[in-house]
Design an enzyme around this catalytic site. Structure first.
Site, PDB file in Angstrom:
ATOM      1  N   THR A  27      35.531  31.024  36.355  1.00 52.21           N
ATOM      2  CA  THR A  27      36.030  31.560  37.619  1.00 52.21           C
ATOM      3  C   THR A  27      35.822  30.555  38.752  1.00 52.21           C
ATOM      4  O   THR A  27      34.914  29.735  38.674  1.00 52.21           O
ATOM      5  CB  THR A  27      35.231  32.856  37.897  1.00 52.21           C
ATOM      6  OG1 THR A  27      35.587  33.777  36.888  1.00 52.21           O
ATOM      7  CG2 THR A  27      35.482  33.443  39.253  1.00 52.21           C
ATOM      8  N   GLY A  81      36.975  42.625  35.965  1.00 54.66           N
ATOM      9  CA  GLY A  81      35.581  42.189  36.159  1.00 54.66           C
ATOM     10  C   GLY A  81      35.133  42.351  37.598  1.00 54.66           C
ATOM     11  O   GLY A  81      35.694  43.147  38.369  1.00 54.66           O
ATOM     12  N   THR A 119      30.011  34.269  39.854  1.00 49.34           N
ATOM     13  CA  THR A 119      30.679  33.972  38.589  1.00 49.34           C
ATOM     14  C   THR A 119      29.732  34.289  37.445  1.00 49.34           C
ATOM     15  O   THR A 119      28.534  34.053  37.548  1.00 49.34           O
ATOM     16  CB  THR A 119      31.128  32.498  38.509  1.00 49.34           C
ATOM     17  OG1 THR A 119      31.632  32.263  37.185  1.00 49.34           O
ATOM     18  CG2 THR A 119      30.005  31.516  38.792  1.00 49.34           C
TER      19      THR A 119
HETATM   20  N1  ASP Z   1      33.114  37.109  36.556  1.00 46.85           N
HETATM   21  C1  ASP Z   1      34.339  36.953  35.833  1.00 46.85           C
HETATM   22  C2  ASP Z   1      34.682  38.237  35.148  1.00 46.85           C
HETATM   23  O1  ASP Z   1      33.799  38.867  34.613  1.00 46.85           O
HETATM   24  C3  ASP Z   1      34.269  35.872  34.815  1.00 46.85           C
HETATM   25  C4  ASP Z   1      33.730  34.560  35.307  1.00 46.85           C
HETATM   26  O2  ASP Z   1      33.010  34.497  36.289  1.00 46.85           O
HETATM   27  O3  ASP Z   1      34.058  33.532  34.719  1.00 46.85           O
HETATM   28  O4  ASP Z   1      35.833  38.583  35.090  1.00 46.85           O
END
Ligand code: ASP
Length: 344
Positions: free
Chosen positions: A211, A241, A262
């Site tokens: 992310t 998410g 993230t």
């Molecule tokens: N937080 C993001 C999610 O769970 C994924 C990520 O941070 O890469 O959708």
């Protein structure tokens, strides 16, 4: 002797007086600040070729400098956050925009959010599949709709009504993300993930995120935060998410700080990570560093979640805290120079 001492004294008084006057006439210049991230996860030096590492470092620098240039030209923290994130969304390197991961159905479903610390206004989109730069659509939701979060088809209709062109979903195809999906499906078929989880492990793939996010402080003392993602590889059933959830993946309040997160989103939602960091600063008077460490290194760790946050407070103090092996991140140092870090 006495006369020359007197003369020196008078000259000193004149100098002090004139500089004080000059300072009073100068507009009060505040410190600008910016931090960005490109995801947290199993990022080991050994797993990145020198070419890949350079590509990540270059793109993070380009994004940070785009934000810096906005701030230096008297732009708002919101403009800086949007400019920086759009560059990361346009790169296939990160799990946002162009480089978004695939859902179990083989589609791309993107989430993003922004928040402005001065007005506490926020905007977000979730589950969109035809939007090149979801961060900009999130901002339009904030500025041109009475709502905070729009999803799926409705969000895309709103986009079109506001002059945002829809892109062909083929735009989001990248070989690397497609391979990752096939790999995830293989593991799932073999039941490997379930076995590993039962044994108390999570597979490295579980920890591959990507992310992107940015937080900034502008010369007026205003904070903003933004986050954009493709979510998690092989996600099913319309899973959303933390990234588009205000208070979980993104938060900004001029009284405390701006945060972008993230990591494994479900844990960030359950802990209300971004708002919890701001609340610790507001109610317990913790510093931005103490607050992020309490939430990420203690609470998230205790719950079994992995990931990290970037944060900046109203005085320009920054924090980049994570409990994973690495986090792509970059910030402006006190001299205004970009610093990029990846590993622990
Ligand atoms: N937080 C993001 C999610 O769970 C994924 C990520 O941070 O890469 O959708």
């Amino acid at each position: 002797m006495r006369r020359s001492l007197c003369l020196v004294f008078c000259l000193c008084l004149l100098w002090v007086g004139s500089t004080a006057h000059a300072h009073r006439n100068q507009p009060q210049s505040r410190r600008i600040g910016m931090v960005i991230h490109g995801g947290a996860g199993t990022i080991l030096k050994s797993s990145l070729t020198p070419e890949m590492e350079k590509a990540y470092r270059d793109k993070l620098t380009e994004s940070l400098l785009a934000g810096k240039s906005v701030l230096e030209n008297h732009g708002s923290s919101l403009d800086a956050v949007e400019a920086a994130i759009r560059i990361l969304e346009d790169s296939p390197l990160f799990n946002a925009g162009k480089g978004a991961v695939f859902t179990a159905d083989g589609t791309n479903s993107l989430d993003a959010s922004v928040m402005e610390g001065k007005s506490l206004k926020a905007g977000a989109v979730a589950g969109v599949g035809h939007i090149k730069n979801p961060i900009s659509l999130a901002r339009i939701v904030m500025e041109k709709s009475p709502h905070v979060l729009l999803t799926g088809k409705g969000a895309e209709t709103f986009a079109q009504l506001n002059g945002v062109k829809l892109v062909n979903p083929k735009y989001f195809f990248t070989e690397r993300r497609w391979e990752e999906l096939q790999h995830e499906k293989e593991l799932e078929k073999k039941g490997l993930k379930e076995n590993m989880r039962a044994a108390g492990f999570s597979s490295p793939e579980d920890r591959k995120y990507g992310t992107v996010g940015a937080v900034a402080l502008d010369e007026t003392g205003s904070l903003a935060a933004g986050t954009s993602t493709g979510g998690m590889t092989n996600k099913k059933w319309g899973r959303i998410g933390d990234s588009p959830i205000i208070g979980a993946g993104t938060y900004a309040n001029n009284q405390t700080c701006a945060v972008s997160a993230t990591g494994h989103g479900e844990y960030f939602i359950r802990l209300g990570v971004a708002r919890d960091i701001a609340a610790l600063m507001e109610y317990q008077k913790l510093s931005v560093k103490e607050a992020t460490e309490t939430v990420i290194l203690k609470k998230l760790e205790a719950l079994g979640g992995k990931g990290g946050v970037i944060a900046i407070d109203r005085n320009g103090n920054i924090a980049m805290t994570f409990n994973s092996e690495g986090m792509y991140r970059a910030y402006l140092n006190p001299e205004g120079q970009p610093v990029v870090e990846i590993f622990r």
